[in-house]
Scaffold this motif. Structure first.
Motif, PDB file in Angstrom:
ATOM      1  N   GLU A  99     -65.108 -39.632  34.339  1.00  0.00           N
ATOM      2  CA  GLU A  99     -65.922 -38.473  34.008  1.00  0.00           C
ATOM      3  C   GLU A  99     -65.048 -37.222  33.879  1.00  0.00           C
ATOM      4  OE1 GLU A  99     -69.254 -38.440  33.340  1.00  0.00           O
ATOM      5  OE2 GLU A  99     -69.063 -40.618  33.463  1.00  0.00           O
ATOM      6  N   PRO A 100     -65.515 -36.226  33.114  1.00  0.00           N
ATOM      7  CA  PRO A 100     -64.770 -34.957  33.046  1.00  0.00           C
ATOM      8  C   PRO A 100     -64.530 -34.403  34.453  1.00  0.00           C
ATOM      9  CG  PRO A 100     -66.513 -34.999  31.403  1.00  0.00           C
ATOM     10  CD  PRO A 100     -66.706 -36.216  32.264  1.00  0.00           C
ATOM     11  N   GLY A 101     -63.368 -33.815  34.647  1.00  0.00           N
ATOM     12  CA  GLY A 101     -62.985 -33.301  35.958  1.00  0.00           C
ATOM     13  C   GLY A 101     -62.184 -34.292  36.766  1.00  0.00           C
ATOM     14  N   SER A 102     -62.168 -35.546  36.329  1.00  0.00           N
ATOM     15  CA  SER A 102     -61.469 -36.604  37.068  1.00  0.00           C
ATOM     16  C   SER A 102     -60.267 -37.142  36.302  1.00  0.00           C
ATOM     17  CB  SER A 102     -62.438 -37.750  37.364  1.00  0.00           C
ATOM     18  OG  SER A 102     -63.508 -37.295  38.154  1.00  0.00           O
ATOM     19  N   VAL A 103     -59.786 -36.404  35.323  1.00  0.00           N
ATOM     20  CA  VAL A 103     -58.688 -36.885  34.485  1.00  0.00           C
ATOM     21  C   VAL A 103     -57.429 -37.046  35.337  1.00  0.00           C
ATOM     22  CG1 VAL A 103     -57.315 -36.468  32.414  1.00  0.00           C
ATOM     23  CG2 VAL A 103     -59.722 -35.791  32.467  1.00  0.00           C
ATOM     24  N   THR A 104     -56.766 -38.180  35.143  1.00  0.00           N
ATOM     25  CA  THR A 104     -55.631 -38.567  35.972  1.00  0.00           C
ATOM     26  C   THR A 104     -54.821 -39.651  35.275  1.00  0.00           C
ATOM     27  OG1 THR A 104     -55.053 -39.675  38.061  1.00  0.00           O
ATOM     28  CG2 THR A 104     -57.204 -40.203  37.150  1.00  0.00           C
ATOM     29  N   PRO A 105     -53.517 -39.703  35.533  1.00  0.00           N
ATOM     30  CA  PRO A 105     -52.751 -40.806  34.967  1.00  0.00           C
ATOM     31  C   PRO A 105     -53.164 -42.167  35.529  1.00  0.00           C
ATOM     32  CG  PRO A 105     -51.358 -39.457  36.387  1.00  0.00           C
ATOM     33  CD  PRO A 105     -52.668 -38.741  36.243  1.00  0.00           C
ATOM     34  N   LEU A 106     -53.798 -42.194  36.698  1.00  0.00           N
ATOM     35  CA  LEU A 106     -54.243 -43.470  37.265  1.00  0.00           C
ATOM     36  C   LEU A 106     -55.331 -44.107  36.402  1.00  0.00           C
ATOM     37  CD1 LEU A 106     -54.283 -42.850  41.127  1.00  0.00           C
ATOM     38  CD2 LEU A 106     -52.402 -43.560  39.641  1.00  0.00           C
ATOM     39  N   ALA A 107     -56.009 -43.312  35.563  1.00  0.00           N
ATOM     40  CA  ALA A 107     -57.054 -43.843  34.683  1.00  0.00           C
ATOM     41  C   ALA A 107     -56.480 -44.665  33.533  1.00  0.00           C
ATOM     42  CB  ALA A 107     -57.919 -42.714  34.128  1.00  0.00           C
ATOM     43  N   LEU A 108     -55.173 -44.643  33.342  1.00  0.00           N
ATOM     44  CA  LEU A 108     -54.568 -45.477  32.287  1.00  0.00           C
ATOM     45  C   LEU A 108     -54.846 -46.957  32.536  1.00  0.00           C
ATOM     46  CD1 LEU A 108     -51.221 -43.525  31.821  1.00  0.00           C
ATOM     47  CD2 LEU A 108     -53.114 -43.682  30.178  1.00  0.00           C
ATOM     48  N   VAL A 109     -55.190 -47.318  33.768  1.00  0.00           N
ATOM     49  CA  VAL A 109     -55.566 -48.696  34.091  1.00  0.00           C
ATOM     50  C   VAL A 109     -56.772 -49.132  33.253  1.00  0.00           C
ATOM     51  CG1 VAL A 109     -57.111 -48.131  36.029  1.00  0.00           C
ATOM     52  CG2 VAL A 109     -55.900 -50.323  35.998  1.00  0.00           C
ATOM     53  N   ASN A 110     -57.599 -48.196  32.834  1.00  0.00           N
ATOM     54  CA  ASN A 110     -58.798 -48.516  32.055  1.00  0.00           C
ATOM     55  C   ASN A 110     -58.553 -48.516  30.548  1.00  0.00           C
ATOM     56  OD1 ASN A 110     -60.431 -48.813  34.333  1.00  0.00           O
ATOM     57  ND2 ASN A 110     -60.882 -46.627  34.397  1.00  0.00           N
ATOM     58  N   ASP A 111     -57.382 -48.085  30.102  1.00  0.00           N
ATOM     59  CA  ASP A 111     -57.066 -48.058  28.673  1.00  0.00           C
ATOM     60  C   ASP A 111     -56.469 -49.405  28.262  1.00  0.00           C
ATOM     61  OD1 ASP A 111     -56.547 -47.187  26.025  1.00  0.00           O
ATOM     62  OD2 ASP A 111     -54.556 -46.443  26.604  1.00  0.00           O
ATOM     63  N   LYS A 112     -57.319 -50.428  28.270  1.00  0.00           N
ATOM     64  CA  LYS A 112     -56.856 -51.798  27.986  1.00  0.00           C
ATOM     65  C   LYS A 112     -56.294 -51.944  26.583  1.00  0.00           C
ATOM     66  CE  LYS A 112     -58.462 -53.282  31.971  1.00  0.00           C
ATOM     67  NZ  LYS A 112     -57.591 -53.215  33.107  1.00  0.00           N
ATOM     68  N   ALA A 113     -56.812 -51.149  25.633  1.00  0.00           N
ATOM     69  CA  ALA A 113     -56.355 -51.246  24.243  1.00  0.00           C
ATOM     70  C   ALA A 113     -55.033 -50.504  24.023  1.00  0.00           C
ATOM     71  CB  ALA A 113     -57.427 -50.692  23.299  1.00  0.00           C
ATOM     72  N   GLY A 114     -54.590 -49.734  24.997  1.00  0.00           N
ATOM     73  CA  GLY A 114     -53.322 -49.013  24.866  1.00  0.00           C
ATOM     74  C   GLY A 114     -53.347 -47.926  23.814  1.00  0.00           C
ATOM     75  N   LEU A 115     -54.483 -47.281  23.637  1.00  0.00           N
ATOM     76  CA  LEU A 115     -54.626 -46.255  22.595  1.00  0.00           C
ATOM     77  C   LEU A 115     -54.253 -44.853  23.055  1.00  0.00           C
ATOM     78  CD1 LEU A 115     -57.945 -47.480  20.943  1.00  0.00           C
ATOM     79  CD2 LEU A 115     -55.578 -47.831  20.170  1.00  0.00           C
ATOM     80  N   VAL A 116     -54.023 -44.688  24.349  1.00  0.00           N
ATOM     81  CA  VAL A 116     -53.693 -43.365  24.880  1.00  0.00           C
ATOM     82  C   VAL A 116     -52.189 -43.266  25.092  1.00  0.00           C
ATOM     83  CG1 VAL A 116     -54.055 -41.757  26.790  1.00  0.00           C
ATOM     84  CG2 VAL A 116     -55.954 -43.213  26.012  1.00  0.00           C
ATOM     85  N   THR A 117     -51.584 -42.230  24.523  1.00  0.00           N
ATOM     86  CA  THR A 117     -50.164 -41.945  24.726  1.00  0.00           C
ATOM     87  C   THR A 117     -50.042 -41.055  25.950  1.00  0.00           C
ATOM     88  OG1 THR A 117     -49.704 -42.076  22.357  1.00  0.00           O
ATOM     89  CG2 THR A 117     -48.117 -40.864  23.701  1.00  0.00           C
ATOM     90  N   PHE A 118     -49.165 -41.455  26.876  1.00  0.00           N
ATOM     91  CA  PHE A 118     -49.012 -40.703  28.121  1.00  0.00           C
ATOM     92  C   PHE A 118     -47.788 -39.801  28.058  1.00  0.00           C
ATOM     93  CE2 PHE A 118     -47.467 -40.434  32.591  1.00  0.00           C
ATOM     94  CZ  PHE A 118     -48.455 -39.585  33.036  1.00  0.00           C
ATOM     95  N   ILE A 119     -48.022 -38.505  28.308  1.00  0.00           N
ATOM     96  CA  ILE A 119     -46.958 -37.499  28.323  1.00  0.00           C
ATOM     97  C   ILE A 119     -46.893 -36.918  29.731  1.00  0.00           C
ATOM     98  CG2 ILE A 119     -46.124 -35.328  27.317  1.00  0.00           C
ATOM     99  CD1 ILE A 119     -46.450 -37.615  25.245  1.00  0.00           C
TER     100      ILE A 119
END
Length: 175
Positions: A99-119
């Motif tokens: 949810e908004p307000g909870s953005v974190t690099p730990l949420a990359l665990v949920n990006d199974k498709a690998g569509l998010v680039t992490f900076i």
């Protein structure tokens, strides 16, 4: 909804053998609120920006909490199509499962498709401990720098650590 929103992050941390220290607190939505509530948690504290470009490429930017990130200049640095803008709550839920307000690099665990680039802002790597939300903004989890990097790698994402451009912040007129 009775499931713990932090469960996917905690499960991966356990699988990797990473011990963590997590503190419960009232939900926080801004860096200022976080600073008021965290007390004396040692280490680097983050702010996280979930953004997209005009081609709908998604970027999670994790920076030092006090970094005034210049999204326009960051767009140019990353070579994005058009300027970066904040992604919608729907995209956040769809790709990171939070949810908004909870953005974190730990949420990359949920990006199974690998569509998010992490900076990752390089300044954060100066801290031995880095504090992040465990997929919910009512907790803060402290991880050793190397453990956070190992966690991100285990999600299938690479860490693009870089110096991020900052906006010029004018001093407030006072008197």
């Amino acid at each position: 909804m009775s499931a713990d929103p932090s469960a996917p992050a905690y499960a991966l941390l356990a699988k990797l053998g990473i011990t963590h220290h997590t503190v419960e607190h009232p939900p926080v939505f801004t860096v200022a609120q976080s600073q008021e509530l965290r007390g004396t948690l040692p280490g680097g504290h983050t702010k996280n920006l979930f953004t997209k470009d005009k081609a709908d490429r998604l970027f999670l930017i994790t920076a030092e909490e006090d970094s005034p990130i210049d999204l326009n200049a960051t767009s140019k640095l990353l070579g994005t199509k058009g300027r970066l803008s904040f992604a919608s709550a729907e995209l956040l839920r769809e790709h990171l499962g939070i949810e908004p307000g909870s953005v974190t690099p730990l949420a990359l665990v949920n990006d199974k498709a690998g569509l998010v680039t992490f900076i990752l802002e390089k300044r954060l790597l100066e801290h031995e401990i880095i504090n992040v939300h465990p997929l919910v903004n009512s907790r803060t989890t402290a991880l050793k720098r190397e453990e956070l990097l190992a966690y991100i790698a285990a999600t299938g994402h690479s860490v693009q650590a870089m110096e991020l451009p900052h906006r010029v912040v004018e001093p407030e007129a006072g008197g």
